[in-house]
Enzyme design. Structure first.
Site, PDB file in Angstrom:
ATOM      1  N   PHE A 140       0.828  -1.243   0.135  1.00 24.13           N
ATOM      2  CA  PHE A 140       0.279   0.084  -0.072  1.00 24.13           C
ATOM      3  C   PHE A 140       1.049   1.303  -0.058  1.00 24.13           C
ATOM      4  O   PHE A 140       0.411   2.245  -0.403  1.00 24.13           O
ATOM      5  CB  PHE A 140      -0.950  -0.178   1.165  1.00 24.13           C
ATOM      6  CG  PHE A 140      -0.396   0.401   2.566  1.00 24.13           C
ATOM      7  CD1 PHE A 140      -0.054   1.849   2.845  1.00 24.13           C
ATOM      8  CD2 PHE A 140       0.136  -0.500   3.380  1.00 24.13           C
ATOM      9  CE1 PHE A 140       0.528   2.117   3.852  1.00 24.13           C
ATOM     10  CE2 PHE A 140       0.986  -0.331   4.480  1.00 24.13           C
ATOM     11  CZ  PHE A 140       1.009   1.207   4.769  1.00 24.13           C
ATOM     12  N   LYS A 173      -1.129  -7.221  -9.408  1.00 23.18           N
ATOM     13  CA  LYS A 173      -2.174  -7.207  -8.225  1.00 23.18           C
ATOM     14  C   LYS A 173      -1.746  -6.324  -7.090  1.00 23.18           C
ATOM     15  O   LYS A 173      -0.717  -6.833  -6.551  1.00 23.18           O
ATOM     16  CB  LYS A 173      -2.150  -8.678  -7.682  1.00 23.18           C
ATOM     17  CG  LYS A 173      -3.488  -9.335  -7.178  1.00 23.18           C
ATOM     18  CD  LYS A 173      -3.643  -8.446  -5.928  1.00 23.18           C
ATOM     19  CE  LYS A 173      -2.953  -8.350  -4.727  1.00 23.18           C
ATOM     20  NZ  LYS A 173      -3.291  -7.662  -3.597  1.00 23.18           N
ATOM     21  N   GLU A 193      -5.132  -3.980  -2.015  1.00 22.30           N
ATOM     22  CA  GLU A 193      -6.320  -3.735  -1.921  1.00 22.30           C
ATOM     23  C   GLU A 193      -6.697  -2.492  -1.082  1.00 22.30           C
ATOM     24  O   GLU A 193      -7.934  -2.197  -1.323  1.00 22.30           O
ATOM     25  CB  GLU A 193      -6.957  -4.953  -1.368  1.00 22.30           C
ATOM     26  CG  GLU A 193      -6.688  -5.270  -0.109  1.00 22.30           C
ATOM     27  CD  GLU A 193      -5.416  -6.036   0.347  1.00 22.30           C
ATOM     28  OE1 GLU A 193      -4.591  -5.895  -0.499  1.00 22.30           O
ATOM     29  OE2 GLU A 193      -5.466  -6.703   1.449  1.00 22.30           O
ATOM     30  N   SER A 224       5.295  -6.700   3.423  1.00 20.56           N
ATOM     31  CA  SER A 224       5.829  -7.155   4.740  1.00 20.56           C
ATOM     32  C   SER A 224       6.398  -8.253   4.874  1.00 20.56           C
ATOM     33  O   SER A 224       6.776  -9.433   4.033  1.00 20.56           O
ATOM     34  CB  SER A 224       4.577  -7.360   5.448  1.00 20.56           C
ATOM     35  OG  SER A 224       3.892  -8.188   5.258  1.00 20.56           O
ATOM     36  N   CYS A 244       9.797   2.007   3.469  1.00 16.95           N
ATOM     37  CA  CYS A 244      10.540   0.944   3.783  1.00 16.95           C
ATOM     38  C   CYS A 244      12.218   1.420   4.007  1.00 16.95           C
ATOM     39  O   CYS A 244      13.054   0.642   4.442  1.00 16.95           O
ATOM     40  CB  CYS A 244      10.473  -0.016   2.917  1.00 16.95           C
ATOM     41  SG  CYS A 244      11.290   0.283   1.293  1.00 16.95           S
ATOM     42  N   GLU A 269       9.515  -4.203  12.744  1.00 18.13           N
ATOM     43  CA  GLU A 269       9.338  -3.018  11.936  1.00 18.13           C
ATOM     44  C   GLU A 269       8.128  -2.406  12.405  1.00 18.13           C
ATOM     45  O   GLU A 269       6.926  -3.092  12.276  1.00 18.13           O
ATOM     46  CB  GLU A 269       9.363  -3.376  10.307  1.00 18.13           C
ATOM     47  CG  GLU A 269       8.898  -2.301   9.426  1.00 18.13           C
ATOM     48  CD  GLU A 269       8.595  -2.665   8.302  1.00 18.13           C
ATOM     49  OE1 GLU A 269       7.949  -3.786   7.955  1.00 18.13           O
ATOM     50  OE2 GLU A 269       9.327  -2.040   7.064  1.00 18.13           O
TER      51      GLU A 269
HETATM   52  P1  NAD Z   1       1.637  -6.590   3.047  1.00 16.49           P
HETATM   53  O1  NAD Z   1       2.502  -7.701   3.002  1.00 16.49           O
HETATM   54  O2  NAD Z   1       0.329  -6.668   3.883  1.00 16.49           O
HETATM   55  O3  NAD Z   1       0.740  -6.589   1.513  1.00 16.49           O
HETATM   56  C1  NAD Z   1       1.657  -6.613   0.295  1.00 16.49           C
HETATM   57  C2  NAD Z   1       0.885  -7.357  -0.963  1.00 16.49           C
HETATM   58  O4  NAD Z   1       0.455  -8.826  -0.357  1.00 16.49           O
HETATM   59  C3  NAD Z   1      -0.535  -6.747  -0.927  1.00 16.49           C
HETATM   60  O5  NAD Z   1      -0.834  -6.732  -2.499  1.00 16.49           O
HETATM   61  C4  NAD Z   1      -1.370  -7.746  -0.306  1.00 16.49           C
HETATM   62  O6  NAD Z   1      -2.716  -7.836  -1.082  1.00 16.49           O
HETATM   63  C5  NAD Z   1      -0.628  -8.962  -0.545  1.00 16.49           C
HETATM   64  N1  NAD Z   1      -1.041  -9.976   0.775  1.00 16.49           N
HETATM   65  C6  NAD Z   1      -0.992  -9.491   2.034  1.00 16.49           C
HETATM   66  N2  NAD Z   1      -1.033 -10.567   2.868  1.00 16.49           N
HETATM   67  C7  NAD Z   1      -1.114 -11.691   1.788  1.00 16.49           C
HETATM   68  C8  NAD Z   1      -0.958 -13.306   2.226  1.00 16.49           C
HETATM   69  N3  NAD Z   1      -1.217 -13.530   3.336  1.00 16.49           N
HETATM   70  N4  NAD Z   1      -0.796 -13.990   1.192  1.00 16.49           N
HETATM   71  C9  NAD Z   1      -0.757 -13.677  -0.006  1.00 16.49           C
HETATM   72  N5  NAD Z   1      -0.595 -12.255  -0.291  1.00 16.49           N
HETATM   73  C10 NAD Z   1      -0.783 -11.429   0.881  1.00 16.49           C
HETATM   74  O7  NAD Z   1       2.442  -5.380   3.285  1.00 16.49           O
HETATM   75  P2  NAD Z   1       1.949  -3.888   3.120  1.00 16.49           P
HETATM   76  O8  NAD Z   1       1.207  -3.563   4.751  1.00 16.49           O
HETATM   77  O9  NAD Z   1       0.894  -3.309   1.953  1.00 16.49           O
HETATM   78  O10 NAD Z   1       3.249  -3.181   2.865  1.00 16.49           O
HETATM   79  C11 NAD Z   1       3.902  -2.467   3.874  1.00 16.49           C
HETATM   80  C12 NAD Z   1       5.291  -3.350   3.925  1.00 16.49           C
HETATM   81  O11 NAD Z   1       5.858  -3.377   2.670  1.00 16.49           O
HETATM   82  C13 NAD Z   1       6.252  -3.186   4.947  1.00 16.49           C
HETATM   83  O12 NAD Z   1       6.668  -4.085   5.738  1.00 16.49           O
HETATM   84  C14 NAD Z   1       7.421  -2.268   4.404  1.00 16.49           C
HETATM   85  O13 NAD Z   1       8.749  -2.626   4.920  1.00 16.49           O
HETATM   86  C15 NAD Z   1       7.417  -3.103   2.898  1.00 16.49           C
HETATM   87  N6  NAD Z   1       7.932  -2.407   1.738  1.00 16.49           N
HETATM   88  C16 NAD Z   1       9.007  -2.948   1.442  1.00 16.49           C
HETATM   89  C17 NAD Z   1       9.732  -2.269   0.594  1.00 16.49           C
HETATM   90  C18 NAD Z   1      11.247  -2.754   0.112  1.00 16.49           C
HETATM   91  O14 NAD Z   1      11.658  -2.255  -1.165  1.00 16.49           O
HETATM   92  N7  NAD Z   1      11.894  -3.600   0.820  1.00 16.49           N
HETATM   93  C19 NAD Z   1       9.202  -1.454  -0.487  1.00 16.49           C
HETATM   94  C20 NAD Z   1       7.880  -0.895   0.314  1.00 16.49           C
HETATM   95  C21 NAD Z   1       7.251  -1.513   1.336  1.00 16.49           C
END
Ligand code: NAD
Length: 497
Positions: A150, A174, A177, A227, A282, A382
């Site tokens: 997000f 994808k 959401e 994450s 991040c 984090e």
């Molecule tokens: P998230 O992991 O909750 O979601 C990321 C994606 O995975 C979304 O599209 C979501 O629909 C999907 N998803 C969520 N749960 C899932 C599951 N159980 N199984 C399969 N798919 C699933 O992450 P978020 O909260 O949207 O984003 C924040 C996180 O992203 C933070 O931890 C941040 O550090 C990380 N991030 C990392 C970088 C990097 O370059 N390392 C960059 C930006 C964000």
């Protein structure tokens, strides 16, 4: 009437037939601003089948024509820059300035993708054996997929599909959401830029849509940003299904402050890098390690951070906006409480912060802890909120030991006036992106985004040359032509049909 976010499947914008509706909310008051239907299994399958069919013709399109689509796209993105940033700010709560930065960093990747022909050039060696030459081509893989978080709904999708498509692949996106309106606008503009039917597909949804992508035999490569726990699950499941995978996961970025650093620069930079964007970056600097006498600056840093005021996206005086959801706020607030319970020195507590008239929003004020130690939950997790943890170290060696003991390795920074200290730090630190007197060292797109350790699983990173390698195969050809055929080809009585 509530706006309905659409999927883009097989060249058509569709609402989708699912009964599973997801609300997109304004994080400043949690009112619903749009709805999106989670894609049905059949819809995800149609998207992948359409991308597979389109690959047959897209891979034959000359590289210069593919580059021209990218040129059109960067032009459209620049033209619509503020409009995209407005959509982005409304669904994420980011300030308009931050939202513009999110779009701009994505545009820079598209600009770089315009140069795809040079990035795809192979290698040649003549006469590897007598009259035998070897040369290599870069060829696309097929259908690639991207699963995005997000926190950068423009920049992160733009890290992925422009380069994948420029290489000759087709792509299924994808997005998160929680803020799918921005990616929808990005894909509308990509279609306008001239991407043929089927080359790009947009499907919305949560875990079930992702699970289909992870296991589908026609998906060749998967890029994920999100994450830690989800990232590990994606990496394990997708590699188990024999896919090429790159996973960019969570982080805990340390900043080391040497006593010879420029104090005012340290304070100015740390304020923005720690609590800016509500800490939902991040590359946020969430841990400050003060070496020796530098700890005397903590009260001044506290005074500067205390002045930071969150607010609405269109409030020009707001430093940052609300966090994305009530669940995110709840998680941050309970980690702050745990920090207090574990004995960290809570210098600023943003738990009760609110904005008048928007009391139901997901606000967290700037928060700062002193005397943090490595055994505390606020250090280990984090937090992904506007919370800075301060630690102390006696020497640069001690500081390096702290940073290297962290399981994460996304980004780090050192503030110092000493070239020798900076050189030692950049050499010894086990982190993939290092800033020297630069707080958030995100590399520009001609480099790559090179997180390490628990912040990244895979080998080729996002954008730059590494992304071209990730989204392609190398074909190496060893060719031999016979001199005797030359005599036949140049014979005077040779006829050409
Ligand atoms: P998230 O992991 O909750 O979601 C990321 C994606 O995975 C979304 O599209 C979501 O629909 C999907 N998803 C969520 N749960 C899932 C599951 N159980 N199984 C399969 N798919 C699933 O992450 P978020 O909260 O949207 O984003 C924040 C996180 O992203 C933070 O931890 C941040 O550090 C990380 N991030 C990392 C970088 C990097 O370059 N390392 C960059 C930006 C964000």
């Amino acid at each position: 009437m509530t706006t309905q976010v659409k999927h883009y499947i097989d060249g058509e914008w569709v609402i989708g037939g699912s009964k599973q509706q997801i609300a997109i909310t304004n994080p400043a008051n949690n009112e619903t601003i749009a709805m999106v239907n989670a894609a049905l299994t059949s819809e995800v399958e149609t998207a992948i089948a359409s991308a597979k069919a389109a690959f047959k013709s897209w891979k034959e399109v000359p590289v210069s024509e593919r580059a021209r689509v990218m040129l059109n796209y960067q032009h459209l993105l620049k033209e619509q820059h503020d409009e995209i940033a407005t959509i982005l700010a409304q669904e994420t709560g980011k300030t308009f300035e931050d939202a513009k930065g999110d779009v701009w960093r994505g545009i820079e990747v598209v600009e770089h993708a315009c140069n795809i022909a040079s990035m795809m050039m192979g290698e040649t060696v003549e006469n590897v054996a007598r009259s035998i030459d070897t040369y290599s081509y870069t060829q696309p893989l097929g259908v690639c997929a991207g699963i995005t978080p997000f926190n950068f709904p423009a920049m992160i999708p733009l890290w992925m599909f422009p380069l994948a498509v420029a290489c000759g692949n087709t792509f299924v996106l994808k997005p998160s959401e929680q803020d799918p309106m921005t990616p929808q606008r990005l894909i509308e503009l990509f279609e306008q830029a001239g991407a043929p039917k089927g080359v790009i597909q947009l499907v919305h949804g949560d875990k079930s849509a992702v699970d289909l992508v992870l296991r589908h035999p026609d998906i060749k490569a998967i890029s994920f940003v999100g994450s830690v726990n989800v990232g590990q699950y994606i990496y394990k499941t997708a590699t188990d299904n024999l896919k090429r995978v790159q996973v960019f996961a969570g982080a805990k970025n340390h900043c080391v402050i040497m006593p010879d650093a420029n104090k005012q620069q340290v304070i100015n930079n740390l304020v923005g890098a720690s609590v800016g964007a509500a800490g939902q970056r991040c590359m946020a600097l969430s841990v400050a390690v003060f070496v020796g006498a530098a700890k005397a600056w903590i009260p001044e840093l506290k005074a500067a951070i205390a002045k930071v005021k969150p607010g609405l996206w269109d409030d020009k005086n707001a430093a940052y906006g609300p966090v994305i959801s009530p669940a995110a706020k709840q998680r941050i607030v309970s980690l702050i409480a745990q920090g207090v319970a574990e004995g960290a020195d809570c210098l600023l507590d943003g738990t009760d912060f609110t904005v008048a008239g928007y009391e139901s929003g997901n606000w967290v004020g700037p928060t700062m802890f002193g005397s943090v130690t490595a055994n505390m939950k606020i250090y280990q997790e984090e937090i992904f909120g506007p919370v800075l943890c301060c630690m102390n170290a006696d020497t640069l060696d001690d500081a390096i030991e702290i940073v290297n003991a962290s399981p994460y390795g996304n980004g780090t920074a050192i503030f110092t006036a000493s070239g020798a200290a900076a050189r030692k730090y950049q050499h010894e630190v086990e982190v993939g992106q290092v800033g020297v007197n630069v707080p958030i060292p995100v590399p520009l797109p001609f480099f790559s985004f090179t997180g390490w350790k628990g912040s990244f699983y895979g080998d080729q990173h996002a954008y730059g040359k590494q992304a071209v390698r990730f989204y392609s195969e190398t074909k190496t050809i060893t060719a031999r032509w016979f001199e005797s055929d030359l005599a036949v080809a140049s014979a005077p009585n040779m006829t050409i049909d």
